[in-house]
Design a protein around this motif. Structure first.
Motif, short mmCIF file in Angstrom:
data_model
loop_
_atom_site.label_atom_id
_atom_site.label_comp_id
_atom_site.label_asym_id
_atom_site.label_seq_id
_atom_site.Cartn_x
_atom_site.Cartn_y
_atom_site.Cartn_z
N GLY A 46 0.82 -1.21 0.00
CA GLY A 46 0.00 0.00 0.00
C GLY A 46 0.85 1.25 0.00
O GLY A 46 0.54 2.24 -0.69
N THR A 47 1.95 1.24 0.76
CA THR A 47 2.86 2.39 0.80
C THR A 47 3.48 2.64 -0.57
O THR A 47 3.54 3.79 -1.05
N ILE A 48 3.93 1.57 -1.22
CA ILE A 48 4.55 1.72 -2.55
C ILE A 48 3.55 2.31 -3.54
O ILE A 48 3.87 3.25 -4.28
N PHE A 49 2.32 1.77 -3.55
CA PHE A 49 1.31 2.26 -4.49
C PHE A 49 0.94 3.71 -4.20
O PHE A 49 0.93 4.55 -5.11
N LEU A 50 0.65 4.02 -2.93
CA LEU A 50 0.18 5.36 -2.59
C LEU A 50 1.29 6.41 -2.76
O LEU A 50 1.01 7.54 -3.18
N ALA A 51 2.54 6.04 -2.45
CA ALA A 51 3.65 6.97 -2.65
C ALA A 51 3.80 7.29 -4.14
O ALA A 51 3.98 8.46 -4.52
N ALA A 52 3.72 6.26 -4.98
CA ALA A 52 3.82 6.48 -6.42
C ALA A 52 2.65 7.33 -6.92
O ALA A 52 2.83 8.26 -7.73
N TRP A 53 1.44 7.03 -6.44
CA TRP A 53 0.25 7.78 -6.84
C TRP A 53 0.38 9.26 -6.45
O TRP A 53 0.13 10.15 -7.27
N CYS A 54 0.78 9.51 -5.21
CA CYS A 54 0.89 10.89 -4.73
C CYS A 54 1.99 11.65 -5.46
O CYS A 54 1.83 12.85 -5.75
N LEU A 55 3.08 10.98 -5.79
CA LEU A 55 4.15 11.64 -6.55
C LEU A 55 3.68 11.99 -7.96
O LEU A 55 3.91 13.10 -8.45
N LEU A 56 3.01 11.04 -8.61
CA LEU A 56 2.52 11.27 -9.97
C LEU A 56 1.47 12.37 -10.02
O LEU A 56 1.40 13.13 -11.00
N ARG A 57 0.63 12.48 -8.98
CA ARG A 57 -0.42 13.50 -8.94
C ARG A 57 0.08 14.84 -8.42
O ARG A 57 -0.67 15.81 -8.40
N GLY A 58 1.33 14.88 -7.96
CA GLY A 58 1.88 16.12 -7.44
C GLY A 58 1.49 16.43 -6.01
O GLY A 58 1.59 17.58 -5.57
N TYR A 59 1.05 15.43 -5.27
CA TYR A 59 0.63 15.64 -3.88
C TYR A 59 1.82 15.63 -2.92
O TYR A 59 1.70 16.03 -1.77
N LEU A 60 2.95 15.13 -3.41
CA LEU A 60 4.19 15.11 -2.61
C LEU A 60 5.25 15.94 -3.32
O LEU A 60 5.35 15.90 -4.56
N PRO A 61 6.05 16.69 -2.57
CA PRO A 61 6.00 16.83 -1.11
C PRO A 61 4.79 17.66 -0.66
O PRO A 61 4.37 18.57 -1.38
N ASP A 62 4.25 17.33 0.51
CA ASP A 62 3.07 18.00 1.06
C ASP A 62 3.53 19.06 2.07
O ASP A 62 3.93 18.74 3.18
N ARG A 63 3.44 20.33 1.68
CA ARG A 63 3.92 21.41 2.54
C ARG A 63 3.00 21.68 3.72
O ARG A 63 3.37 22.39 4.64
N GLY A 218 -2.62 -8.06 -4.04
CA GLY A 218 -3.99 -7.60 -4.24
C GLY A 218 -4.49 -6.79 -3.06
O GLY A 218 -5.11 -5.74 -3.23
N ILE A 219 -4.22 -7.27 -1.84
CA ILE A 219 -4.66 -6.55 -0.64
C ILE A 219 -3.99 -5.18 -0.56
O ILE A 219 -4.63 -4.18 -0.21
N GLY A 220 -2.70 -5.12 -0.89
CA GLY A 220 -1.99 -3.86 -0.81
C GLY A 220 -2.37 -2.87 -1.89
O GLY A 220 -2.57 -1.68 -1.62
N ILE A 221 -2.49 -3.37 -3.13
CA ILE A 221 -2.75 -2.46 -4.26
C ILE A 221 -4.24 -2.21 -4.45
O ILE A 221 -4.69 -1.07 -4.55
N LEU A 222 -5.03 -3.30 -4.49
CA LEU A 222 -6.47 -3.16 -4.74
C LEU A 222 -7.20 -2.56 -3.54
O LEU A 222 -7.86 -1.53 -3.64
N HIS A 223 -7.06 -3.23 -2.38
CA HIS A 223 -7.87 -2.87 -1.22
C HIS A 223 -7.33 -1.67 -0.45
O HIS A 223 -8.11 -0.98 0.24
N THR A 224 -6.02 -1.43 -0.50
CA THR A 224 -5.45 -0.32 0.25
C THR A 224 -5.14 0.87 -0.64
O THR A 224 -5.23 2.01 -0.21
N GLY A 225 -4.78 0.61 -1.88
CA GLY A 225 -4.45 1.69 -2.80
C GLY A 225 -5.63 2.16 -3.61
O GLY A 225 -6.21 3.22 -3.38
N ILE A 226 -6.03 1.34 -4.57
CA ILE A 226 -7.07 1.74 -5.52
C ILE A 226 -8.40 2.02 -4.82
O ILE A 226 -9.05 3.04 -5.08
N ALA A 227 -8.83 1.13 -3.92
CA ALA A 227 -10.13 1.32 -3.25
C ALA A 227 -10.15 2.61 -2.44
O ALA A 227 -11.14 3.36 -2.48
#
Length: 298
Positions: A46-63, A218-227
């Motif tokens: 979940g950390t790997i997916f969400l970190a990548a998602w937030c970086l790609l969306r420009g949410y990180l770094p979060d001031r 699946g639990i990390g990416i589907l249920h913790t990231g995408i969902a």
């Protein structure tokens, strides 16, 4: 999965998130691993997916992520990780359908915490709806049995599930203190906390079968990231009544999965309990008032 598609079809996005969430019990069961190990790897992926998602969306770094907010998010993360662990333990001790139904008393724990610790007001209608919901828990738990006694192992599973719901409610209250912080950042903080917190207890060095890695991913990416991304993107764009109805897709899917894959149909008392919990949840969320007899005066 883009912000544009979620903005155009928020109800469909939330419904999809609930369908995904409803399958988590099967993923946990099929992994064949201890709940602590499952939650650890859930947090890693979940950390790997969400970190990548937030970086790609420009949410990180979060001031906006100050030290105080980071501490609050970390505390909420501790509660959430413990909640996931207790919830997953409940699957093996009871059943996927039963655990999921009982877990859905979270909103009532949020109300109780608000009344006891935050001095929020509660109406008579809310009290009555809550009593109805907890009667529903008694019925849905499966502890009401014809032969007069219940399996202690099953009862412990119900207790763990109620504890998981309470911890989730505490995490929800703490997350409210984060203001306008993006939900993806909050969940990312929680998964990072989970990795650090569970690493000493997760038996990382054990052999894990290749098939189990698929379920963990699946639990990390589907249920913790995408969902979570789908849910948190849809919530601000939907009204409370719509959210209240759509979220019950989650337990319905879990019940169907439990019946179709593991042969665990709901007994009539459990079905009645689920209906009571659903009705009470909608009653609280939508502010329904219960009818009362008027006392006529002469």
């Amino acid at each position: 999965m883009t912000d544009t598609s979620t903005a155009r079809f928020p109800a469909a996005s939330l419904a999809l998130a609930m369908v995904i969430a409803g399958t988590v019990g099967a993923f946990v069961t099929e992994s064949g691993l201890h709940p602590v190990t499952v939650v650890f790897w859930r947090c890693v992926f979940g950390t790997i997916f969400l970190a990548a998602w937030c970086l790609l969306r420009g949410y990180l770094p979060d001031r906006t992520l100050s030290l105080s907010r980071l501490g609050l998010a970390a505390l909420a993360g501790v509660c959430m990780v413990l909640s996931w662990t207790a919830f997953f333990a409940g699957f093996a001790m009871t059943s996927i359908g039963t655990t999921t139904i009982v877990y859905h008393v979270q909103p009532f724990f949020v109300v109780l915490i608000g009344v006891v610790f935050l001095k929020e007001r509660i109406s008579l209608d809310q009290i009555l709806w809550m009593l109805g919901a907890f009667l529903g828990v008694v019925l849905a738990s499966g502890l009401v049995v014809a032969h007069g006694h219940a399996d202690p192992y099953w009862a412990l599973g119900i207790a763990l599930t109620l504890g998981a719901a309470l911890l989730y409610a505490v995490a929800t209250i703490l997350a409210k203190g984060l203001g306008q912080q993006r939900p993806e950042i909050t969940v990312l903080c929680q998964t990072v906390v989970g990795v650090v917190m569970l690493a000493p207890f997760a038996d990382i060095g054990q052999h894990i079968a290749p098939a189990s890695w698929g379920w963990l991913l699946g639990i990390g990416i589907l249920h913790t990231g995408i969902a979570y991304v789908l849910m948190n993107s849809a919530f601000p764009r939907l009204t409370t009544p719509v959210i209240g109805v759509i979220t019950f897709i989650y337990p319905v899917v879990a019940i169907m999965v439990d019946w179709a894959i593991y042969g665990h149909p709901l007994r009539p008392a459990q079905a009645a309990g689920m209906a009571l919990i659903a009705l009470a949840t909608l009653g609280v969320r939508l502010g329904w008032r219960l009818p009362r007899r008027r006392v006529s005066t002469v």
